[in-house]
Scaffold this motif. Structure first.
Motif, PDB file in Angstrom:
ATOM      1  N   GLN A   1       0.805  -1.217   0.000  1.00  0.00           N
ATOM      2  CA  GLN A   1       0.000   0.000   0.000  1.00  0.00           C
ATOM      3  C   GLN A   1       0.841   1.272   0.000  1.00  0.00           C
ATOM      4  O   GLN A   1       0.353   2.349  -0.325  1.00  0.00           O
ATOM      5  CB  GLN A   1      -0.931   0.009   1.213  1.00  0.00           C
ATOM      6  CG  GLN A   1      -2.154  -0.873   1.074  1.00  0.00           C
ATOM      7  CD  GLN A   1      -3.105  -0.384  -0.004  1.00  0.00           C
ATOM      8  OE1 GLN A   1      -3.443   0.797  -0.054  1.00  0.00           O
ATOM      9  NE2 GLN A   1      -3.528  -1.289  -0.867  1.00  0.00           N
ATOM     10  N   LEU A   2       2.113   1.166   0.358  1.00  0.00           N
ATOM     11  CA  LEU A   2       2.986   2.336   0.397  1.00  0.00           C
ATOM     12  C   LEU A   2       3.505   2.740  -0.976  1.00  0.00           C
ATOM     13  O   LEU A   2       4.036   3.839  -1.135  1.00  0.00           O
ATOM     14  CB  LEU A   2       4.187   2.063   1.318  1.00  0.00           C
ATOM     15  CG  LEU A   2       3.878   1.628   2.751  1.00  0.00           C
ATOM     16  CD1 LEU A   2       5.183   1.295   3.479  1.00  0.00           C
ATOM     17  CD2 LEU A   2       3.110   2.702   3.500  1.00  0.00           C
ATOM     18  N   PHE A   3       3.354   1.874  -1.976  1.00  0.00           N
ATOM     19  CA  PHE A   3       3.952   2.118  -3.288  1.00  0.00           C
ATOM     20  C   PHE A   3       2.947   2.692  -4.285  1.00  0.00           C
ATOM     21  O   PHE A   3       1.778   2.276  -4.332  1.00  0.00           O
ATOM     22  CB  PHE A   3       4.533   0.822  -3.855  1.00  0.00           C
ATOM     23  CG  PHE A   3       5.808   0.398  -3.177  1.00  0.00           C
ATOM     24  CD1 PHE A   3       7.031   0.911  -3.577  1.00  0.00           C
ATOM     25  CD2 PHE A   3       5.774  -0.501  -2.118  1.00  0.00           C
ATOM     26  CE1 PHE A   3       8.210   0.529  -2.944  1.00  0.00           C
ATOM     27  CE2 PHE A   3       6.942  -0.892  -1.473  1.00  0.00           C
ATOM     28  CZ  PHE A   3       8.168  -0.368  -1.884  1.00  0.00           C
TER      29      PHE A   3
ATOM     30  N   GLU B   1       9.905  -5.081 -16.812  1.00  0.00           N
ATOM     31  CA  GLU B   1      10.173  -4.143 -15.727  1.00  0.00           C
ATOM     32  C   GLU B   1       9.514  -4.512 -14.408  1.00  0.00           C
ATOM     33  O   GLU B   1      10.030  -4.172 -13.333  1.00  0.00           O
ATOM     34  CB  GLU B   1       9.726  -2.727 -16.130  1.00  0.00           C
ATOM     35  CG  GLU B   1      10.532  -2.139 -17.278  1.00  0.00           C
ATOM     36  CD  GLU B   1      10.289  -0.649 -17.454  1.00  0.00           C
ATOM     37  OE1 GLU B   1       9.785  -0.008 -16.511  1.00  0.00           O
ATOM     38  OE2 GLU B   1      10.607  -0.131 -18.539  1.00  0.00           O
ATOM     39  N   LEU B   2       8.352  -5.202 -14.481  1.00  0.00           N
ATOM     40  CA  LEU B   2       7.567  -5.428 -13.272  1.00  0.00           C
ATOM     41  C   LEU B   2       7.303  -6.902 -12.968  1.00  0.00           C
ATOM     42  O   LEU B   2       6.829  -7.230 -11.889  1.00  0.00           O
ATOM     43  CB  LEU B   2       6.223  -4.693 -13.376  1.00  0.00           C
ATOM     44  CG  LEU B   2       6.297  -3.182 -13.620  1.00  0.00           C
ATOM     45  CD1 LEU B   2       4.930  -2.625 -13.982  1.00  0.00           C
ATOM     46  CD2 LEU B   2       6.852  -2.474 -12.394  1.00  0.00           C
ATOM     47  N   GLY B   3       7.544  -7.762 -13.950  1.00  0.00           N
ATOM     48  CA  GLY B   3       7.285  -9.181 -13.749  1.00  0.00           C
ATOM     49  C   GLY B   3       5.819  -9.553 -13.786  1.00  0.00           C
ATOM     50  O   GLY B   3       5.426 -10.631 -13.324  1.00  0.00           O
ATOM     51  N   VAL B   4       4.988  -8.685 -14.363  1.00  0.00           N
ATOM     52  CA  VAL B   4       3.551  -8.942 -14.510  1.00  0.00           C
ATOM     53  C   VAL B   4       3.141  -8.521 -15.915  1.00  0.00           C
ATOM     54  O   VAL B   4       3.886  -7.837 -16.619  1.00  0.00           O
ATOM     55  CB  VAL B   4       2.722  -8.162 -13.471  1.00  0.00           C
ATOM     56  CG1 VAL B   4       3.079  -8.601 -12.055  1.00  0.00           C
ATOM     57  CG2 VAL B   4       2.931  -6.658 -13.633  1.00  0.00           C
ATOM     58  N   ALA B   5       1.944  -8.909 -16.322  1.00  0.00           N
ATOM     59  CA  ALA B   5       1.493  -8.594 -17.676  1.00  0.00           C
ATOM     60  C   ALA B   5       0.738  -7.280 -17.768  1.00  0.00           C
ATOM     61  O   ALA B   5       0.747  -6.625 -18.812  1.00  0.00           O
ATOM     62  CB  ALA B   5       0.611  -9.730 -18.217  1.00  0.00           C
TER      63      ALA B   5
ATOM     64  N   ASP C   1      19.374   0.765  -4.521  1.00  0.00           N
ATOM     65  CA  ASP C   1      17.908   0.763  -4.671  1.00  0.00           C
ATOM     66  C   ASP C   1      17.194   0.001  -3.558  1.00  0.00           C
ATOM     67  O   ASP C   1      16.006   0.216  -3.332  1.00  0.00           O
ATOM     68  CB  ASP C   1      17.527   0.182  -6.033  1.00  0.00           C
ATOM     69  CG  ASP C   1      17.890   1.103  -7.186  1.00  0.00           C
ATOM     70  OD1 ASP C   1      18.029   2.316  -6.941  1.00  0.00           O
ATOM     71  OD2 ASP C   1      18.032   0.619  -8.324  1.00  0.00           O
ATOM     72  N   ALA C   2      17.891  -0.883  -2.868  1.00  0.00           N
ATOM     73  CA  ALA C   2      17.268  -1.596  -1.751  1.00  0.00           C
ATOM     74  C   ALA C   2      17.225  -0.757  -0.481  1.00  0.00           C
ATOM     75  O   ALA C   2      16.368  -0.969   0.381  1.00  0.00           O
ATOM     76  CB  ALA C   2      18.007  -2.910  -1.483  1.00  0.00           C
TER      77      ALA C   2
ATOM     78  N   ASP D   1      12.913  -0.796  -9.519  1.00  0.00           N
ATOM     79  CA  ASP D   1      12.665  -2.246  -9.425  1.00  0.00           C
ATOM     80  C   ASP D   1      11.748  -2.487  -8.236  1.00  0.00           C
ATOM     81  O   ASP D   1      12.186  -2.462  -7.078  1.00  0.00           O
ATOM     82  CB  ASP D   1      13.993  -2.995  -9.262  1.00  0.00           C
ATOM     83  CG  ASP D   1      13.834  -4.512  -9.390  1.00  0.00           C
ATOM     84  OD1 ASP D   1      12.816  -5.045  -8.916  1.00  0.00           O
ATOM     85  OD2 ASP D   1      14.737  -5.146  -9.962  1.00  0.00           O
ATOM     86  N   LEU D   2      10.480  -2.717  -8.520  1.00  0.00           N
ATOM     87  CA  LEU D   2       9.498  -2.859  -7.445  1.00  0.00           C
ATOM     88  C   LEU D   2       9.777  -4.086  -6.596  1.00  0.00           C
ATOM     89  O   LEU D   2       9.601  -4.048  -5.371  1.00  0.00           O
ATOM     90  CB  LEU D   2       8.084  -2.920  -8.023  1.00  0.00           C
ATOM     91  CG  LEU D   2       6.952  -3.084  -7.001  1.00  0.00           C
ATOM     92  CD1 LEU D   2       6.968  -1.967  -5.967  1.00  0.00           C
ATOM     93  CD2 LEU D   2       5.592  -3.140  -7.710  1.00  0.00           C
ATOM     94  N   ALA D   3      10.205  -5.191  -7.201  1.00  0.00           N
ATOM     95  CA  ALA D   3      10.478  -6.403  -6.427  1.00  0.00           C
ATOM     96  C   ALA D   3      11.565  -6.140  -5.391  1.00  0.00           C
ATOM     97  O   ALA D   3      11.454  -6.556  -4.221  1.00  0.00           O
ATOM     98  CB  ALA D   3      10.887  -7.541  -7.361  1.00  0.00           C
TER      99      ALA D   3
END
Length: 611
Positions: free
Chosen positions: A63-65, A88-92, A344-345, A364-366
């Motif tokens: 929820q913070l992103f 970029e996100l690992g999703v479609a 980035d972490a 990198d969201l992951a």
């Protein structure tokens, strides 16, 4: 030259533009902000705390992103956008992004193909909110964008486009600023967008500033503060959360935080006088959110951490000293300015520890999501701290009506977006912004009898997606509609000798030339273009289509104007001034310094001629 900072009081009426809910108002086709809000009740806070208590740590972190996502649709974007999302996100698509990471918001960009047209934007917004309801703990998303107007506009025509901040600063009209913001807010609301990353609250006191410039209302802190307050009230009366940026002030730097880490060397006293007033005014006006800057201010944090990661700045100054308890959002975490010192972490964790609530667009969201979750598990961040941040975010969503009704309709879009009334208002506001800096010998206005045939040459800056252009064509078309015979010949921002020769030859038997200039420097070949045109002896009208400082490099010009942007609404207004259909009404909101004596004003703030 700046007056002593006045104390801005926090009157209760300052927040009268905020929204309490969107249900009945939305059903009537009105933005939620058309009603004054009520402060959140104890029952509302209790309800939201119960919602938070149902979330897992992974859901709370999500929820913070606030994230980007490619595609015009939440579930079925084009194959190229699916590929970009996978990479970029690992999703479609957006729906999968929400299901996997439980993000609290999505930001729209033109380059991400989110903003094709108002109906598509509304459908995308609805699809995102539908995906949000499918979560284990349904929480509506706060959809946002950067719609500052002027040179930063993610949504183009047929939405209404207004002059940008410095143009409005040139008009000096708080009424115009507030009206433009309210209309813009109403149109964003109708497309399902409930947060606008505007207004820019930076005071542009550095002419070499590469990233703010005309995005600022000007160089006078008190004047900027008045315009910021007007726009905050306008946006929020239109139904969307405003967001003042970039705290603690990005106006005095010659480094772009997208590509480097700027330093602001103001003392504490200078900050109080120059940078603080617009943010203080925004808070007094009831601002819903404030965006951080990736800048170093050694006077406030000797560690030289960027403000986005600085607890002394975000908690010590913004929260404790200025008393702000609304949502704090980072500028994009993909920008180099926030990535120079830490990986980035670490960046999202340090931002949250500094006092941030929302983490905007990490590269990198992951990595970012995993880092915050690990910090929570390791005790570097506590669940109580996250719950406080989540409550602020959810209270904003409640305030903007998202729990009552997060959806919109095509009918709502058609009633509000790009209406004739809104477009007419934008043109009338623009008519009060064009600034006449020089008019030796009465070159302007051009006469249809004396200068009937006009050549338009110069810089064709890339306009924001859907905002029109190119500038030479827009100017030529507008002048033709005003009774001239005008022809466009773009020569670019770095004209070659061949292009200069072509422009001189094209002037030929024509009666006058309008040359659009763009951030002219001492080394710019735009100077050679203007000089060659002046040598023909024909009337030359110079129009600065971005920063108004160009004329300092163009000593031979007898007629010079500033439009503060190359977007259609401002260029059409400039054409009306050139043609004498309207009088130039703008006054410089920044000083133009001499090229040969940079500490001496060629034209001071407030300068502006008329006919």
């Amino acid at each position: 030259m700046h007056s002593r900072r006045t104390v801005l009081t926090t009157a209760a009426a300052a927040a009268a533009a905020c929204a309490a809910g969107a249900g009945p108002a939305h059903a009537a086709g009105l933005p939620a902000g058309s009603r004054a809000p009520s402060p959140p009740t104890a029952a509302t806070r209790a309800k939201l705390r119960r919602l938070i208590s149902r979330m897992t740590p992974e859901e709370k972190v999500g929820q913070l992103f606030v994230m980007r996502v490619f595609g015009h649709s939440a579930t079925d974007p084009d194959p190229a956008d699916v590929a970009s999302n996978q990479k970029e996100l690992g999703v479609a698509n957006a729906a999968e992004l929400i299901a996997k990471y439980h993000v609290g918001g999505i930001i729209y960009f033109g380059w991400a193909h989110n903003t094709r047209d108002p109906h598509q934007i509304a459908d995308l917004s609805n699809g995102i909110q539908k995906a949000a309801t499918a979560q284990r703990v349904p929480v509506p998303l706060l959809i946002s964008t950067d719609q500052e107007h002027g040179i930063v506009a993610r949504i183009g025509a047929p939405a209404t486009l207004f002059p940008g901040a410095m143009a409005l600063g040139a008009s000096g009209s708080r009424e115009d600023a507030g009206k433009a913001a309210r209309i813009a807010g109403e149109e964003l609301f109708a497309m399902g967008i409930r947060q606008d990353y505007a207004p820019d609250a930076d005071v542009n006191v550095n002419a070499a500033n590469p990233v703010i410039g005309v995005r600022s209302f000007g160089a006078d802190p008190q004047a900027v503060a008045r315009m910021v307050a007007a726009e905050v009230k306008g946006y929020q009366a239109g139904g969307v959360a405003a967001c003042a940026k970039h705290f603690p002030g990005h106006g005095d730097t010659d480094t772009d935080s997208h590509v480097g880490l700027p330093y602001i060397h103001h003392t504490a006293e200078e900050w109080e006088r120059l940078d603080a007033p617009p943010f203080t005014a925004a808070i007094a006006a009831g601002i819903d959110s404030i965006m951080t800057a990736h800048i170093v201010v050694p006077a406030f944090d000797p560690s030289e951490d960027p403000a986005t990661l600085s607890r002394p700045i975000l908690t010590g100054i913004l929260r404790e000293r200025l008393g702000y308890d609304g949502v704090v959002v980072t500028d994009s975490l993909g920008m180099e300015g926030v990535r120079v010192k830490y990986g980035d972490a670490r960046v999202p964790v340090l931002a949250l520890k500094a006092g941030v609530d929302q983490l905007l667009n990490p590269p990198d969201l992951a990595v970012a999501h995993g880092a915050v979750l690990k910090a929570l598990q390791d005790g570097e961040l506590t669940e109580r701290e996250l719950d406080v941040k989540l409550l602020r975010i959810l209270l904003l969503k409640e305030k903007r009506g998202l729990f009552a009704d997060p959806y919109t309709t095509h009918a709502a879009v058609d009633r509000v977006v790009g209406t004739r009334s809104h477009l007419t208002t934008a043109d009338r506001i623009a008519d009060r912004t064009t600034t006449l800096l020089r008019n030796e010998g009465g070159v302007l206005p051009l006469s249809r009898r004396r200068e009937r045939s006009v050549l338009v040459v110069g810089a064709d800056a890339a306009a924001p997606s859907g905002t029109g252009g190119p500038p030479t064509k827009v100017l030529a078309t507008a002048l033709t509609e005003l009774g001239f015979t005008a022809t466009a010949l773009p020569t670019g921002m770095t004209p070659t000798q061949a292009q200069i020769d072509e422009a001189v030859a094209a002037l030929g038997e024509r009666d006058a030339v309008v040359v659009a200039t763009y951030n002219v420097t001492a080394a710019s070949s735009q100077r050679q273009l203007v000089s060659a045109l002046l040598d023909t002896g024909k009337p030359v009208v110079q129009l600065a289509v971005r920063n108004p400082y160009d004329i300092a490099q163009l000593a031979g010009v007898k007629a010079g104007l500033a439009s503060y942007s190359w977007t259609d609404v401002e260029l059409r207004a400039a054409a009306r001034v050139i043609a004498g259909r309207t009088k130039p009404g703008g006054k410089l909101p920044v000083p133009v310094m001499r090229a040969d004596a940079p500490t001496t004003a060629l034209y001071p703030m407030g300068h502006g001629l008329t006919y």
